[in-house]
Design a protein around this motif. Structure first.
Motif, mmCIF file in Angstrom:
data_model
loop_
_atom_site.group_PDB
_atom_site.id
_atom_site.type_symbol
_atom_site.label_atom_id
_atom_site.label_comp_id
_atom_site.label_asym_id
_atom_site.label_seq_id
_atom_site.Cartn_x
_atom_site.Cartn_y
_atom_site.Cartn_z
ATOM 1 N N CYS A 7 1.063 -1.149 -0.240
ATOM 2 C CA CYS A 7 0.005 0.220 -0.440
ATOM 3 C C CYS A 7 1.370 1.063 -0.015
ATOM 4 O O CYS A 7 2.278 1.220 -0.312
ATOM 5 C CB CYS A 7 -1.066 -0.279 1.059
ATOM 6 S SG CYS A 7 0.250 0.312 2.923
ATOM 7 N N CYS A 32 -15.577 0.681 -9.142
ATOM 8 C CA CYS A 32 -14.493 0.748 -9.118
ATOM 9 C C CYS A 32 -14.284 1.769 -10.096
ATOM 10 O O CYS A 32 -13.251 2.659 -9.790
ATOM 11 C CB CYS A 32 -14.182 -0.097 -10.998
ATOM 12 S SG CYS A 32 -13.624 -2.023 -10.523
ATOM 13 N N LEU A 35 -13.467 3.154 -6.098
ATOM 14 C CA LEU A 35 -11.956 2.425 -5.755
ATOM 15 C C LEU A 35 -11.092 3.885 -6.710
ATOM 16 O O LEU A 35 -10.185 4.133 -5.818
ATOM 17 C CB LEU A 35 -11.828 1.774 -5.851
ATOM 18 C CG LEU A 35 -12.550 0.201 -5.609
ATOM 19 C CD1 LEU A 35 -12.802 -0.890 -5.895
ATOM 20 C CD2 LEU A 35 -12.510 0.565 -3.608
ATOM 21 N N THR A 41 -10.401 1.004 -12.628
ATOM 22 C CA THR A 41 -8.956 0.084 -12.151
ATOM 23 C C THR A 41 -8.880 -0.766 -13.158
ATOM 24 O O THR A 41 -9.422 -1.698 -14.135
ATOM 25 C CB THR A 41 -9.442 -0.540 -11.208
ATOM 26 O OG1 THR A 41 -10.321 -1.316 -11.639
ATOM 27 C CG2 THR A 41 -10.299 -0.075 -10.179
ATOM 28 N N ARG A 72 -13.359 -6.738 -0.599
ATOM 29 C CA ARG A 72 -12.629 -5.976 -1.157
ATOM 30 C C ARG A 72 -11.735 -5.102 -0.030
ATOM 31 O O ARG A 72 -12.245 -4.927 0.946
ATOM 32 C CB ARG A 72 -13.029 -4.881 -1.684
ATOM 33 C CG ARG A 72 -14.220 -4.800 -3.202
ATOM 34 C CD ARG A 72 -14.498 -3.507 -3.096
ATOM 35 N NE ARG A 72 -14.921 -4.211 -4.729
ATOM 36 C CZ ARG A 72 -15.938 -4.428 -4.956
ATOM 37 N NH1 ARG A 72 -17.313 -5.016 -3.708
ATOM 38 N NH2 ARG A 72 -16.270 -4.993 -6.183
ATOM 39 N N PHE A 74 -8.723 -3.370 2.223
ATOM 40 C CA PHE A 74 -7.384 -2.223 1.876
ATOM 41 C C PHE A 74 -7.066 -2.107 2.658
ATOM 42 O O PHE A 74 -7.034 -2.108 4.323
ATOM 43 C CB PHE A 74 -8.389 -0.915 1.270
ATOM 44 C CG PHE A 74 -10.167 -0.966 2.925
ATOM 45 C CD1 PHE A 74 -10.724 -0.990 2.948
ATOM 46 C CD2 PHE A 74 -9.976 0.197 4.147
ATOM 47 C CE1 PHE A 74 -11.607 -1.232 3.544
ATOM 48 C CE2 PHE A 74 -10.085 0.377 4.357
ATOM 49 C CZ PHE A 74 -11.978 -0.562 4.687
ATOM 50 N N THR A 80 -5.799 2.590 1.145
ATOM 51 C CA THR A 80 -5.405 2.182 -0.743
ATOM 52 C C THR A 80 -5.768 0.604 -1.223
ATOM 53 O O THR A 80 -5.671 0.022 0.166
ATOM 54 C CB THR A 80 -3.781 1.611 -1.101
ATOM 55 O OG1 THR A 80 -2.856 3.280 -0.175
ATOM 56 C CG2 THR A 80 -3.355 1.470 -2.033
ATOM 57 N N PRO A 81 -6.526 0.528 -1.861
ATOM 58 C CA PRO A 81 -7.768 -0.515 -2.085
ATOM 59 C C PRO A 81 -6.013 -1.603 -3.231
ATOM 60 O O PRO A 81 -5.108 -1.285 -3.633
ATOM 61 C CB PRO A 81 -8.057 -0.329 -3.533
ATOM 62 C CG PRO A 81 -8.334 1.242 -3.191
ATOM 63 C CD PRO A 81 -7.459 2.011 -2.820
ATOM 64 N N SER A 84 -9.165 -7.751 -4.562
ATOM 65 C CA SER A 84 -10.445 -7.790 -4.325
ATOM 66 C C SER A 84 -10.836 -9.663 -4.504
ATOM 67 O O SER A 84 -10.149 -10.137 -5.266
ATOM 68 C CB SER A 84 -11.469 -7.403 -5.143
ATOM 69 O OG SER A 84 -11.243 -7.749 -6.276
ATOM 70 N N ARG A 96 -4.373 -5.027 -6.908
ATOM 71 C CA ARG A 96 -4.927 -3.672 -7.833
ATOM 72 C C ARG A 96 -3.823 -3.231 -8.391
ATOM 73 O O ARG A 96 -3.041 -3.309 -7.435
ATOM 74 C CB ARG A 96 -5.041 -2.398 -6.634
ATOM 75 C CG ARG A 96 -6.629 -2.757 -6.391
ATOM 76 C CD ARG A 96 -7.794 -2.764 -7.021
ATOM 77 N NE ARG A 96 -9.172 -3.076 -6.433
ATOM 78 C CZ ARG A 96 -10.439 -3.783 -6.847
ATOM 79 N NH1 ARG A 96 -10.465 -3.981 -8.306
ATOM 80 N NH2 ARG A 96 -11.373 -4.013 -5.911
#
Ligand SMILES: [Zn+2]
Ligand SMILES: [Zn+2]
Length: 136
Positions: A7, A32, A35, A41, A72, A74, A80-81, A84, A96
């Motif tokens: 992250c 998305c 996000l 994304t 999901r 984070f 920060t995502p 998923s 991601r």
């Protein structure tokens, strides 16, 4: 060499013990867009068994535009995502691409959920497109 990432603040780190993702997709579903703060994304799909995560994470569970229950993950410190996971596909984890130490590994191979992309969205018109969730 495993694939590594983490992250923005560095409290969450991960390693994936494979050479390359199974697939990389750009997604323009409405979730998305939340996000990503506006764009699509970019997501790399890996076998879930290959990933090791360190650091505290938080999970937001919701129903995807496809109707599938999603989790999901984070970073609770920086937001920060990271990942998923879709309940119907428990053997996969979706990473991601912005969190990869080497985002070059995440070149999109297809574009999905184009039906919900805004008219100003930019994506590579030479890539295969699916207007919703692809079958696999
Ligand atoms: Zn963080
Ligand atoms: Zn999406």
């Amino acid at each position: 060499m495993p694939i590594t990432g983490g992250c923005l603040c560095g409290k969450v780190r991960y390693q994936i013990a494979v050479e390359a993702p199974l697939a990389v997709r750009q997604c323009w579903c409405r979730v998305c867009q939340y996000l990503s703060a506006g764009g699509g994304t970019v997501n790399a799909i890996f076998p879930k068994a290959a990933i090791t995560v360190s650091g505290e994470t938080a999970v937001y569970a919701s129903i995807a535009d496809s109707g599938a229950p999603m989790r999901r993950t984070f970073c609770p410190a920086c937001g920060t995502p990271l990942f998923s996971e879709a309940e119907p596909r428990p053997h996969r984890i979706i990473v991601r691409v912005g969190t990869l130490d080497n985002p070059e590994l995440g070149r999109p191979e297809s574009v999905i959920w184009t039906r919900s992309a805004p008219r100003w969205a930019c994506f590579d018109a030479t890539l295969p497109q699916t207007d919703r969730q692809p079958a696999s």
